[in-house]
Write an enzyme that holds these catalytic residues in place. Sequence first.
Site, short mmCIF file in Angstrom:
data_model
loop_
_atom_site.label_atom_id
_atom_site.label_comp_id
_atom_site.label_asym_id
_atom_site.label_seq_id
_atom_site.Cartn_x
_atom_site.Cartn_y
_atom_site.Cartn_z
N LYS A 1 34.27 47.93 40.88
CA LYS A 1 34.60 48.84 39.77
C LYS A 1 34.73 48.04 38.48
CE LYS A 1 39.60 48.52 40.59
NZ LYS A 1 40.86 49.28 40.80
N TYR B 1 50.25 36.43 34.29
CA TYR B 1 48.84 36.59 33.94
C TYR B 1 48.43 35.51 32.94
CZ TYR B 1 44.53 38.95 32.48
OH TYR B 1 43.22 39.27 32.19
N VAL C 1 39.80 37.45 48.08
CA VAL C 1 39.76 36.14 47.43
C VAL C 1 40.99 35.29 47.76
CG1 VAL C 1 38.30 36.99 45.56
CG2 VAL C 1 40.80 36.96 45.26
N THR D 1 39.52 49.50 31.35
CA THR D 1 39.40 49.42 32.80
C THR D 1 40.70 49.87 33.45
OG1 THR D 1 40.17 47.12 32.87
CG2 THR D 1 37.79 47.47 32.61
#
Length: 309
Positions: free
Chosen positions: A22, A233, A71, A266
């Site tokens: 996506k 992040y 991952v 997104t």
Amino acid sequence: METGAVPNPSEKRVAVVTGGNKGIGLEVCRQLASKGVAVLLTSRDETRGKEAARRLHASGLPDVVYHKLDVSDPSSAACLAEFVKNKFGKLDILINNAGVIGATAQIDTTAPLKDVLVGKNATERLQWLLEHSTETYEEAEECLRINYFGTKYVTEALLPLLHASSDGRLVNVSSNYGLLRYFSSEDLKQELNNIEKLTIERLDEMSRLFLCDYKNGQLKSHGWPADAEYLAYKVSKALINGYTRIMAKNFPALRVNSVHPGYCMTDINYHSGELTAEEGAGSIVMVALLPAGGPTSVFFYRYDVAPVL
């Protein structure tokens, strides 16, 4: 094909895209496939991944294969590497796109988000999202595990196959939030920017130190990003930028770069960005398909080379 051999123009290039079911990842798969690259679309969610590949096939892009990949699991990365080896014998392009934001947005979903954000520019949209987001230690831990260690696990598993290419490319999707300006410690900034001395082992240690300081409430006193949201992040992307430059130094035969695709609409930001996923993917694909002998060890701010400070 042996490393260093002259590329055969008729030989189809092979790419692996993580987080390809996506958003930006899916658009990267679409754009690469439309340019004649054989694409392995990977994702953790097998149902969504297979459906994404099916939609690409239906749009006239048959040369896309789905393979499941978590991952954060080295054994999953090893399984993918074995598949690529058996099917293609090499890998020309690895795009590490999979990632999480490491936070949760507390948003009233009963009102259309587009109505809430109407009239706001990109900076105001981001500020609004930050004001409605919270993050926990568990989310910070997951963020480092997926964003940084996940990138490392997949790269390590596929590295021998990249070396089997005549012109291997490694592209790590990063962010302007990984710039060193968000760190208040000059020592940390200098260490992360000193690629001659920085090691992957030290990056691993930094990730553990950050999480320890996060848990103990010592982020600000030890110079980590601490004055706003998305702290994990920011650290994860700074580590990715450092990892990118170390890999470029250690493997000069490869083209190794990181890229900030822009603030895109997104799922990760509740579609509050200013660019479409297609626009964001365009810069990643550009970096992946740079001419032979192009730049390496570079941070791209969309289409332009930029410093990591």
